[in-house]
Design an enzyme around this catalytic site. Sequence first.
Site, PDB file in Angstrom:
ATOM      1  N   SER A 193       0.843  -1.188   0.000  1.00  0.00           N
ATOM      2  CA  SER A 193       0.000   0.000   0.000  1.00  0.00           C
ATOM      3  C   SER A 193       0.879   1.239   0.000  1.00  0.00           C
ATOM      4  O   SER A 193       1.980   1.234   0.581  1.00  0.00           O
ATOM      5  CB  SER A 193      -0.904   0.021   1.247  1.00  0.00           C
ATOM      6  OG  SER A 193      -1.605   1.254   1.339  1.00  0.00           O
ATOM      7  N   TYR A 200      -2.132  -0.334  10.175  1.00  0.00           N
ATOM      8  CA  TYR A 200      -2.190  -0.938   8.841  1.00  0.00           C
ATOM      9  C   TYR A 200      -0.974  -0.524   8.024  1.00  0.00           C
ATOM     10  O   TYR A 200      -0.327  -1.359   7.370  1.00  0.00           O
ATOM     11  CB  TYR A 200      -3.484  -0.492   8.162  1.00  0.00           C
ATOM     12  CG  TYR A 200      -3.611  -0.860   6.703  1.00  0.00           C
ATOM     13  CD1 TYR A 200      -4.095  -2.109   6.317  1.00  0.00           C
ATOM     14  CD2 TYR A 200      -3.277   0.056   5.702  1.00  0.00           C
ATOM     15  CE1 TYR A 200      -4.240  -2.436   4.977  1.00  0.00           C
ATOM     16  CE2 TYR A 200      -3.415  -0.266   4.357  1.00  0.00           C
ATOM     17  CZ  TYR A 200      -3.892  -1.505   4.003  1.00  0.00           C
ATOM     18  OH  TYR A 200      -4.032  -1.837   2.676  1.00  0.00           O
TER      19      TYR A 200
END
Length: 246
Positions: free
Chosen positions: A141, A155
């Site tokens: 990501s 995250y």
Amino acid sequence: MARPVTVVTGGSRGIGAATCLRLAADGHDVVIGYVRDADAAESVARGVRGAGARCAVVPVDTAVEADVERLFDTAERELGAVTGLVNNAAVTGPLGRLTDTGTADLRRVVEVNLLGALLCSRRAARLMAPRGEGAIVNVSSAAATLGSPGEYVHYAATKAAVDALTLGLAKELGPDGVRVNAVAPGAVDTDMHAAMGDPGRARRIGAAVPLGRAARPEEIAAAIAWLLSPDASYTTGAVLRVSGGR
């Protein structure tokens, strides 16, 4: 020549579903790993088979070692030697500051996003390395380098770890003929944002990136498919950012 056999975790929705369909169109047989929505997984499987590919559908919690072993055992038994892995399964937990995030949420994010990728990569490496070929693509990501303050620092931290996994494992497995790369998406228009409590997040963030919009899942799938393909035969240890310039 034998068709490539690729395992995709988190394959029932979003980027994973788009990846399964793209790989089927590109000539892969596909193993769809999913955690809870059997109907969604079967819908993707119909699309895969409609493209002329063979398909297996396997329920799997990637944080559970026995599930991961069963996933790959099923893949090899039903479709043949696994040649590719897409580590896509991931969770974010609810949006919010780290100080407000519960320990159970932190633990689940680490176990799925990092431990799950490690377990799947380990099993794939054990199969691929002795055969002298294979490719692993981790779905990272843009959050890994942005940090995502106020939203999901936990995250982002796991995705930074996935980037480190990608680099280290690429160096470790390169002599065995196995390539390891990652794709780092930015905002993607999937239902993940609604699940984390902010359904309009992708469109809001997308409007602020240089390309002016969120990505479509199919655009991320295209990057994953390239990294798995012979066209990327000299690419390993790369983290390909597909984030609209963010």
